[in-house]
Design a protein around this motif. Structure first.
Motif, short mmCIF file in Angstrom:
data_model
loop_
_atom_site.label_atom_id
_atom_site.label_comp_id
_atom_site.label_asym_id
_atom_site.label_seq_id
_atom_site.Cartn_x
_atom_site.Cartn_y
_atom_site.Cartn_z
N VAL A 1 50.26 60.31 67.59
CA VAL A 1 49.05 59.97 68.28
C VAL A 1 48.84 58.56 68.00
CG1 VAL A 1 46.66 60.27 68.72
CG2 VAL A 1 48.07 62.05 68.10
N ARG A 2 48.70 57.56 69.00
CA ARG A 2 48.30 56.26 68.84
C ARG A 2 46.99 56.01 69.46
NH1 ARG A 2 51.34 50.70 71.38
NH2 ARG A 2 50.07 49.20 69.96
N MET A 3 45.99 55.38 68.49
CA MET A 3 44.72 55.22 69.05
C MET A 3 44.43 53.86 69.16
SD MET A 3 42.91 58.11 67.05
CE MET A 3 41.41 58.67 67.74
N MET A 4 43.77 53.24 70.35
CA MET A 4 43.54 51.74 70.44
C MET A 4 42.10 51.56 70.87
SD MET A 4 47.14 50.57 72.12
CE MET A 4 47.43 52.12 72.95
N ASP A 5 41.68 50.45 70.66
CA ASP A 5 40.17 50.27 70.91
C ASP A 5 39.80 48.88 71.05
OD1 ASP A 5 37.18 51.93 70.87
OD2 ASP A 5 37.20 49.85 70.47
N ALA A 6 39.55 48.40 71.84
CA ALA A 6 39.04 46.93 72.08
C ALA A 6 37.56 47.07 72.25
CB ALA A 6 39.73 46.11 73.06
N GLY A 7 36.67 46.28 71.42
CA GLY A 7 35.36 46.30 71.83
C GLY A 7 34.62 45.11 71.35
N VAL A 8 33.39 44.99 71.81
CA VAL A 8 32.49 43.74 71.68
C VAL A 8 31.19 44.29 71.29
CG1 VAL A 8 32.19 43.57 74.09
CG2 VAL A 8 31.60 41.48 72.54
N ASP A 9 30.59 43.80 70.18
CA ASP A 9 29.17 44.10 70.05
C ASP A 9 28.47 42.62 69.95
OD1 ASP A 9 30.39 46.50 69.08
OD2 ASP A 9 30.35 45.76 67.02
N TRP A 10 27.19 42.88 70.38
CA TRP A 10 26.40 41.48 70.44
C TRP A 10 24.84 42.17 70.27
CZ3 TRP A 10 28.18 44.30 74.58
CH2 TRP A 10 27.37 44.82 75.40
N GLU A 11 24.01 41.04 69.52
CA GLU A 11 22.74 41.12 69.43
C GLU A 11 21.89 39.85 69.71
OE1 GLU A 11 21.14 43.92 66.53
OE2 GLU A 11 20.44 42.22 65.63
N LEU A 12 20.64 40.07 70.26
CA LEU A 12 19.93 38.86 70.58
C LEU A 12 18.57 38.90 70.03
CD1 LEU A 12 21.84 39.56 73.24
CD2 LEU A 12 21.01 37.40 74.10
N TRP A 13 18.21 37.80 69.85
CA TRP A 13 16.71 37.58 69.36
C TRP A 13 16.40 38.62 68.19
CZ3 TRP A 13 17.30 37.34 74.82
CH2 TRP A 13 17.04 36.29 75.39
N GLN A 14 17.35 38.48 67.18
CA GLN A 14 17.01 39.28 65.90
C GLN A 14 16.87 40.86 66.22
OE1 GLN A 14 17.64 38.25 62.97
NE2 GLN A 14 17.85 36.05 63.65
N GLY A 15 17.89 41.09 67.31
CA GLY A 15 17.60 42.81 67.50
C GLY A 15 16.90 43.06 68.70
N LYS A 16 16.18 42.18 69.51
CA LYS A 16 15.62 42.63 70.57
C LYS A 16 16.37 42.95 71.63
CE LYS A 16 10.92 40.53 71.48
NZ LYS A 16 10.73 39.77 70.07
N PHE A 17 17.58 42.67 71.85
CA PHE A 17 18.52 43.13 72.83
C PHE A 17 19.90 43.14 72.23
CE2 PHE A 17 15.34 41.24 75.51
CZ PHE A 17 15.02 42.17 76.30
N GLY A 18 20.55 44.30 72.45
CA GLY A 18 22.05 44.08 71.97
C GLY A 18 22.78 45.45 72.56
#
Lengths: 1077, 657
Positions: free
Chosen positions: A716-733
């Motif tokens: 089994v081969r598992m692949m994942d491409a991801g992006v995490d983001w957060e703005l204004w100290q956690g207001k949006f993310g």
């Protein structure tokens, strides 16, 4: 809000602003004293209180108190790990409440064999805290996760108590592995078969997820879900991802007791709405006219019921069987506390789930106990003992056949027959097909299935911080789990009596004789692990490493027995439900035993430079007992990379409001076990039997396979491409992931086209391939406006799979492109149901002549015979291939009715002063439900007509001949209703085929949970010795948005709106409180 | 510090212990508990018996539920030769491999010394007999077949050509010859007896089976032209599906010799031969099918497994009236036709017991070829007088052949102490008629009418759902109706309402061997005609007849029908004699003639002074629904052969191309 309070607040705010500006000039120093607590008014120990922009500050003590001298009016920053940082103006008296934050970057996340800071994660891992789980009040732990974790696809199939019919699927991969406190605790077990029409001795094996299903959220610290290559560290069997459950640990504080309760009222999510009995009788007769059958009710009978003659019998079977609501309870009590050297957590809980059906046939309850104690044996050596004990009891009907059919029996029962016979209130009457639904639900009369489970698990950890090398830690873990399931089944012969005569004739019993069966199932797991971890920062170089070895040994043993109590003619008597009291000559017993072992070496290295460039490399060398010597071990490597762009200087300059932006990539291998154990040994198995002389059977043995030395686990081969983001100290993310899993070498038989004379099945080999791909999105926003703070999180997951290589496809011959389209699955994304629905031309048959004149024939033999059965109002079907008649080549596909591939959830929670709330929505699309008119519904056979079916074509005047071309019709959504002779038989294509109007898009959005809570003010509570108290109202499944047709049929569950359907899921109204003292 | 060091070493040891003992961790396990090794089986006789049990259990045609016995039944549509539907498992090379694996085990056991040579020969004889039975089933359904004589496990290499796996078809004649030769080889090795009351094959079993196979080959050769195949087919050109009359005499000779070997041995006899009166005959014939009678049963299957829940499956065949306790098991699945009932002769009187034609008299004018297709409309008030009136519903059946009374359920007979109702209508006191009155399941049309001191019901008895024709109209396609007025009684438990009927199933009875001899003599003019006539009449005398009939083929065919009703034998007769030979219509009841499955509708006539009964001949309402397995009423000569399964991969010639 009260208007006067609002005005007062406004006034004080204005005053504060004035005073604040005055203070700026004065530069007076004040002594700030205060407490820091969490939302539950629990003191936060060691919170940092810092004057903004300086290094002046202090920390809160064990009771959360602090005191600090600062210039008047300055801003204080109050922060603590796991909580949102608050900036407040310094005042003399401060009561600071910090809101917990699951998304904080420096939060620790539980990962395989350890923990990591969220900011340095490179895998796709979601974590959820206990409060979020507990917001949904249900005894089913899987249902409590629904809509809350991106990647988890969950559908609740039924509301049957204790059935835990929630399907769970991670990213479309399958059912994930469940790990509790570092030990894999989901296993394969055996139970009585739950399929239709089985005897109590038939068994089936299933993946036992009870640790997750019977989860008590109050004892859970966190649940994290490993969704990509990060799961591969668990080795063989982790191909569907891993759910890691961490239970609560002791805390260094004074003993603190927590009590929470929940009482709920549950009723089916879809209300019952049927036409009245007198109306029904007329509809029924009209249906008979359409079916060219005799009327079931004479005009006199109808008139008599309309007049309401007193001597007429009318039994409302639905109300005889259904309660108005079921009453369920959950109680949880826990205590935690401790010192630096010893701390503890103990929790006990009780839950029950009662049935909406009357009688005592269905029910579920459980008791649970969880606890751990941690002791510092030496300054550098800690021992922790964790235990969990669970006992659950589940009751169901004795005969699964009855279990499946009880709803059908309700609908078919004749209201003109009473529950008991006219003359004897102790005799159940024979209603229809020799059953009586009320009697079925009476365990005294019909029997039961009782399942009692006890699960006991124990884990002992020793952790040793090596003094000779900073950052080096050793850990040894041992676990011993023991579980026993006892299942007792009594299926009683139930005698029924003629309602009028009170006579019981031959045949008026549910079965020939009473049978009692018992099954005991023992399971034990022994687990051991030794590991060393190293964690150290060398300047900007942060290194951590882990090396470990583990062993698991599982044993299962089952023993079952059953006996009969004899048939009537033999004058045998049912005595007690004890095996020994039934007939020894009618016994049947069975027993099996099996064991499995796995072992593995685990290694992992994490490196990051300045928290910017992240690398993780891990590998697992795995061994499994299933395979031949020399083929048991394999290495599964994986790696992942991350780049926190937000840590780059240039980025901070350009986009300073972005406090986190990380891109991730992970890629790794694991193995999926398949085939049966010991396939490499050739042998003989029991097959057939023969009587060589009267009175004795010889079991036959046969060999039908050659030894399989070829098949091993699928790669089994598992692949994942991801992006995490957060703005204004956690207001949006948010996070966004693309994922893909490839299964390489799943079992298939080589397509060698061998002659029959070889006469052996070829062994399976690792030949086929498949893949699953999908997208996952999670967005959050949180904010505080004055006293109002809130958090919104939305998640969506889309996943689909396809076979990319099918060995048998190589020689498969398709007769037409239609055949290929219908039957080939190679490279075809799944999620579609087999082609079985017809296209609608848009027209409908308005009268009998039109049907007979139709150019399209409804039977394939080229005659108009099929058209003669067409019912007025029937939808005209499209002859897609233009061959002149409607046949299976004209079908098209719809989405399936199972666990839908696209699901979404929305959590909205917050608090205002003493009030708090949370709303959890869950929804899904790409799902269809087959619903509505069908031969199976058996119209005219049943004794109820759901009101929505009255919107059907019908003759303008009751009694008109439906087959007279001159008859006037009134239009409706459904075709004319027709009576069928018996369930499953039909004379018309309207009923026989899957019509377009029967397939409804089941996209829905459901308010899964709404909770409103009120927290009493601590000052008041202190007087009565309570630290905190909260009361709440909670509603489950209250609102559902979906296609209006599905108002009568639940879009989420298996409910098909037909007789024979299963329990609906429930709408619940709950009340409860949490107390802490 | 010391303790810390120790701890450190323990940890390091813990981390590395697995590396040294990787596989030992798995090798020390209990291992595979789900399978048994060949070595364990060959070391004991019970092990070899276990393998034999598997082989016997897969023998084709050895069970109660085998399909082709339904020839005489009403509700199932086995009217045409159609092997697709009747013979799954006759192309069974998997079981043939199992025979070969068994032979390997026997050889190994002998080599190891766990059995002696005599035992080895006995086992080998049994294996050869079983294998010959499989190939016999195979050749009679497929024509010439590939004959594999060993397990081919070692012949396969992945990715290679594997020539060792392919076997061509032999010609049909070669195949028959090979099968008969195999029976001879088995006869040489098999013991004379396998012990008393054993159901395992002995030498005479092999003789009897050989007689059956030889008669089959002989009949097929003799009557080949009745259904000769198109000469353009490759299989015909290569004689893979080809026989001819000239082959017949040799096969008849083999049949006569093999049958004679059984008969002259004196080991077997007819059970209850020469009964004192009709009732004694009925009793004997009933008993014969209640427990396995070893003097008559040469080969068969017992259902007395020791487990009281075992059933031979016939419990479903009881009329609805006897369906006990549970719904949905398909009571009254099978009914017998009037054609079969007509076949059984009458005794001229209880004391003289000479035979008279069995045709049931229904009309005063005696035209018994007249029948109705829609009795509900065709039978009218004015026709009542044309019918012969009987005093009771059972009167027409009381002097019928003891075999009819013992083996067939008829209107008014008594079964398990209960009167069996099979009536379908009424002539009311005012003379109006009603056939199948509104017969829904609730029985609302079954309204009793008083006459004298009694109440008479159109369906025979009061109540719902208990009479043969009840519910017929609304439930035409259901199997759960006795739409044919008669039903099989042969295999039912006569006394108990037990769901688990365990009466035996005979594959070969001594009576078959006698009839085989007689047929072979008649057809070939070989053998002893006097003996043949005696054998034929021995069978009849056992049924209570005192007179003799002549040795003619018609009399022999008659016995095949009445003696072996419900035993799978009549359809075999039609197959081997190419008996379904009218290309336009279904033919089944009598060899080579048109057949329609008729029923009898007994009706009570209340229009006279006393209640009397009349009987209507009719095509039952289910007839059209039951005819034709796939809606096709024609059959073709090709239907005598099954398709060759998987012929492309097998690299052999298909049939009929």
């Amino acid at each position: 809000m009260n208007k006067s309070i609002f005005l007062k607040r406004l006034a004080s705010l204005a005053l504060g602003l004035f005073l604040g500006s005055a203070a700026l000039f004065a530069q007076k120093t004040i002594t700030v004293t205060g407490t820091v607590t969490d939302a539950q008014k629990e003191p936060i120990i060691g919170a940092s209180i810092l004057q903004s922009g300086t290094t002046v500050g202090t920390a809160s003590d064990i009771d959360g108190n602090f005191s600090l001298e600062v210039p008047e009016g300055v801003i204080l920053e109050i922060s603590s790990i796991g909580f949102e940082t608050r900036k407040l103006k310094a005042t003399a008296k401060m009561e600071v409440i910090l809101v917990e934050d699951s998304e904080m970057l420096n939060e620790t996340v539980v990962v395989g064999y350890g923990v990591q800071k969220r900011e340095s994660l490179t895998g796709s891992i979601s974590q959820i805290r206990s409060e979020d789980i507990a917001a949904t009040k249900t005894a089913d732990g899987v249902a409590a996760l629904q809509g809350k974790i991106p990647g988890l696809l969950i559908t609740q199939n039924s509301g049957k108590p204790g059935a835990f019919a929630s399907e769970i699927n991670l990213r479309g991969f399958g059912t994930p592995m469940v790990v509790v406190d570092g030990v894999v605790r989901s296993t394969t077990r055996t139970r009585k078969s739950t399929s239709y029409n089985t005897n109590p001795n038939q068994l089936e094996s299933y993946t036992d997820l009870s640790v997750l299903q019977e989860l008590n959220p109050d004892d859970i610290e966190s649940i994290s879900v490993l969704k990509d290559a990060s799961a591969t560290i668990y080795g063989l069997g982790a191909q569907n991802g891993v759910i890691l459950i961490t239970t609560k640990k002791g805390q260094v504080k004074k003993p603190s007791v927590n009590l929470s309760t929940n009482f709920s009222f549950a009723s089916p999510v879809v209300p019952r709405d049927v036409v009245s009995w007198t109306e029904f009788m007329k509809y029924e007769n009209a249906m008979s006219d359409v079916a060219k059958m005799d009327h079931r009710f004479t005009d006199e009978t109808i008139a008599a019921y309309e007049r309401g003659d007193k001597d007429l019998v009318y039994t409302d079977w639905y109300n005889e069987v259904y309660r108005k609501f079921a009453f369920n309870k959950m109680v949880n009590l826990s205590v935690t506390g401790g010192t630096e050297s010893i701390n503890y957590y103990f929790g006990a809980n009780y839950a029950d789930d009662n049935s909406i059906l009357k009688g005592d046939s269905y029910g579920y309850n459980r008791y649970g106990f969880n606890g751990n104690i941690s002791v510092k044996l030496l300054p550098s050596l800690t021992m922790r003992y964790t235990t969990s004990f669970r006992q659950s009891s589940n009751t169901g009907m004795g005969d699964f056949d009855m279990d499946w059919n009880v709803f059908y029996y309700i609908y078919q029962s004749n209201p003109m027959v009473g529950v008991h016979t006219k003359d004897n209130p102790n005799h159940y009457s024979d209603v229809e097909e020799h059953t009586n639904p009320v009697a079925l639900l009476d365990t005294e009369a019909s029997g039961y299935t009782k399942t009692d489970r006890k699960d006991f698990s124990n884990t002992l950890d020793l952790t040793y911080d090596a003094p000779f090398l900073k950052g080096l830690q050793f850990q040894v873990t041992g676990a011993y789990d023991f579980g026993r399931t006892k299942q007792r089944t009594l299926v009683k012969k139930m005698r029924l009596y003629n309602y009028e005569t009170d006579i019981s004739e031959q045949g008026m019993e549910t079965r020939q004789e009473t049978q009692y069966a018992e099954m005991w199932n023992d399971n034990a797991r022994v687990y051991g692990r030794a590991q060393a971890t190293f964690n150290r920062n060398f300047g900007q170089h942060n290194v951590s490493a882990m090396l470990g070895a583990e062993l698991t040994s599982i044993t299962n043993a089952m023993i079952g027995a059953s006996r009969y109590y004899g048939v009537d003619g033999d004058h045998y008597l049912y005595t007690h439900d004890v095996i020994n009291q039934a007939l020894a000559s009618r016994d049947d017993n069975q027993g099996t035993r099996s064991s499995s072992r796995t072992a593995g070496y685990i290694g992992r290295i994490n490196y990051n430079y300045a928290g910017k460039y992240l690398v993780e490399i891990m590998g697992r060398y795995d061994g499994n007992y299933m395979f031949a010597p020399g083929k048991r071990w394999s290495l599964f490597p994986s790696y992942s990379l991350g780049w926190r762009i937000s840590e780059e200087k240039f980025f901070k300059k350009i986009l300073p409001m972005v406090n986190n932006l990380k891109i991730r990539w992970s890629d790794g291998f694991t193995g999926a076990p398949q085939g049966s154990a010991y396939a490499y040994i050739n042998g003989y198995t029991a097959s057939g039997s023969w009587v060589f002389a009267d009175g004795g059977t010889t079991t036959g043995y046969a060999n039908s396979q050659v030894a399989n030395t070829l098949l091993t686990w699928a790669k089994v081969r598992m692949m994942d491409a991801g992006v995490d983001w957060e703005l204004w100290q956690g207001k949006f993310g948010g996070t966004f992931d693309w994922f893909k899993r490839e299964m390489i070498g799943t079992a298939a038989v080589r397509d060698a086209s061998l002659p029959d004379f070889y006469a052996v099945s070829l062994p399976s080999e690792n030949l086929n391939r498949s893949e699953t791909q999908g997208l996952e999105l999670s967005l959050y926003h949180r904010n505080s406006i004055g006293n109002f703070s809130y958090r919104i999180q939305g998640t969506a997951t889309f996943s689909r799979s396809r076979a990319t290589y099918i060995e048998s496809e190589n020689t498969r011959v398709y007769t037409s492109s239609m055949d290929y389209w219908k039957n080939s699955t190679l490279n075809r994304w799944n999620g579609y149901m087999g082609g079985n629905t017809y296209h609608w031309t848009g027209g409908r048959f308005q009268n009998v002549d039109q049907a007979n004149a139709s150019e399209v024939l409804y039977t394939t033999n080229g005659s108009l015979a099929g058209n003669r059965g067409i019912i007025v109002g029937q939808y005209m079907l499209e002859d897609r291939n233009g061959n002149g008649y409607i046949d299976s080549e004209d079908v098209y596909y719809t989405w399936g009715s199972g666990n839908p591939p696209l699901q979404f959830g929305l959590t909205f929670s917050g608090s205002y002063k003493n009030f708090d709330f949370s709303l959890i929505f869950n929804g899904a699309t790409m799902k269809y439900k087959s619903y509505g008119l069908s031969a199976y519904a058996g119209f005219g056979k049943l004794n109820y007509l759901p009101s929505h079916y009255t919107d059907a074509y019908h003759v303008a005047n009751y009694g008109d001949d439906p087959w007279d071309p001159n008859t006037q019709w009134v239009e409706g959504y459904w075709p004319a209703l027709v009576r069928v002779a018996q369930v499953g038989s039909y004379n018309s294509p309207s009923y026989g085929w899957n019509q377009p109007y029967n397939y409804v898009d089941a996209t829905y959005l459901r308010l899964k949970t709404i909770e409103l809570g009120y927290r009493f003010s601590p000052n008041f509570l202190k007087k009565v010795g309570i630290k905190s108290a909260r009361v709440f109202f909670n509603g489950g499944n209250l609102i559902t948005l979906c296609n209006p047709l599905l108002r009568y049929v639940d879009p989420e569950s298996n409910d098909s709106g037909r007789a024979g359907g299963e329990f609906q899921i429930n709408k619940t109204y709950s009340f409860g409180f949490n107390l802490n003292f | 510090m010391k303790m810390k060091k120790i701890f450190k070493y323990i940890l390091i040891a813990g981390l590395s212990f697995g590396l040294v003992s990787c596989d030992k961790f798995f090798d020390s396990m209990e291992g595979d508990l789900s399978k048994v090794a060949a070595e364990d089986l060959q070391s004991s006789e019970n092990g070899m018996l276990a393998l034999l049990a598997n082989l016997y259990s897969n023998l084709p045609g050895m069970s109660m539920s085998d399909n082709d016995k339904y020839q005489m039944f009403g509700n199932t549509a086995r009217d045409v030769p159609d092997y697709k539907n009747t013979t799954p498992g006759f192309w069974d090379y998997k079981t043939i491999r199992a025979v070969h694996k068994f032979m390997e085990v026997v050889e190994n056991a002998y080599k190891e010394g766990s059995i002696d040579e005599a035992k080895k020969d006995a086992y080998m004889g049994e294996a050869l007999f079983i294998r010959a039975c499989y190939y016999f089933a195979n050749v009679r359904t497929h024509g010439g077949i590939p004959i594999v004589e060993k397990a081919l496990d070692d012949e396969y290499t992945p990715g290679e050509e594997n020539p060792g796996l392919y076997y061509p078809r032999k010609t049909e004649k070669e195949s028959w010859d090979w099968v008969l030769d195999q029976f001879d080889k088995a006869i040489e090795l098999l013991p004379l007896s396998q012990g008393s009351k054993s159901l395992r094959a002995n030498r005479y079993t092999a003789y009897a089976m050989k007689a059956r196979a030889a008669l089959w080959a002989a009949s097929e050769s003799t009557y080949w032209d009745r259904a000769a195949l198109n000469g353009s087919y490759v299989a015909v050109q290569k004689k893979l599906t080809y026989m001819e009359p000239s082959y017949a005499p040799a096969y008849y000779k083999q049949a006569i010799d093999a049958a004679e070997a059984v008969i002259s041995s004196g080991v077997y006899s007819l059970y209850g031969a020469n009964p004192s009166d009709i009732n004694a005959a009925i009793g004997n014939l009933t008993d014969l099918f209640q427990t396995f009678q070893y003097n008559e049963g040469i080969f068969g299957r017992s259902y007395k497994t020791g487990d009281s829940e075992t059933t031979n499956g016939t419990d479903k065949w009881v009329p609805n009236q006897f369906a006990v306790g549970y719904t949905g098991t398909g009571a009254a699945n099978y009914a017998a036709t009037l054609n079969l009932a007509d076949e059984y002769d009458y005794y001229d009187a209880a004391d003289t017991r000479k035979h008279v034609s069995g045709k049931i008299q229904t009309l005063v004018d005696g035209d018994e070829n007249d029948y109705m297709t829609d009795p509900q409309t065709e039978f009218t008030k004015d026709k009542v007088a044309r019918y012969k009136h009987y005093k009771s519903v059972q009167e027409p059946f009381l002097l019928k052949d003891a075999r009819f009374q013992a083996w067939v359920m008829y209107p008014g007979c008594t079964f398990r102490g209960i009167t069996v109702y099979m009536e379908g209508g009424m002539v009311k006191p005012d003379g109006s008629v009603s056939v199948y009155p509104n017969s829904d399941a609730a029985g609302s049309g079954n309204i009793g009418v008083e006459k004298g001191d009694d109440i008479y019901y159109p369906f025979g008895g009061a109540g719902s759902n208990n009479s043969a024709f009840m519910g017929l109209l609304t439930d035409k396609n259901s199997n759960n109706r006795n739409s044919y007025c008669f039903s099989p009684r042969k295999f039912l438990d006569q006394n108990s309402a037990n769901q688990y009927v365990q009466s035996p199933y005979y594959d070969i009875r001594y009576a078959e061997v006698l009839l085989t001899y007689a047929e072979a003599v008649v057809e070939s003019k070989q053998g002893d005609e006097a003996k043949a006539k005696q054998y034929l009449n021995d069978i009849r005398h056992r049924a209570g007849f005192k007179d003799d009939v002549d040795l003619t083929i018609d009399n022999i065919l008659h016995e095949w029908k009445v003696e072996f009703a419900f035993e799978n034998k009549w359809s075999n007769v039609l197959y081997r004699r190419r008996g379904f030979y009218n290309p336009e219509h279904i033919s089944n009841q009598e060899e080579g003639t048109l057949g329609k499955k008729l029923t009898l509708i007994p009706m009570v006539d209340l229009s006279g002074e006393k209640a009397e009964w009349i009987f209507l001949r009719s095509l039952p309402m289910t007839a059209t629904a039951a005819w034709g397995y796939s809606g096709n009423l024609r059959f073709n000569n090709e239907d005598y052969y099954a398709q060759i399964p998987n012929y492309v991969n097998n690299k052999i010639e298909p049939n009929n191309k």
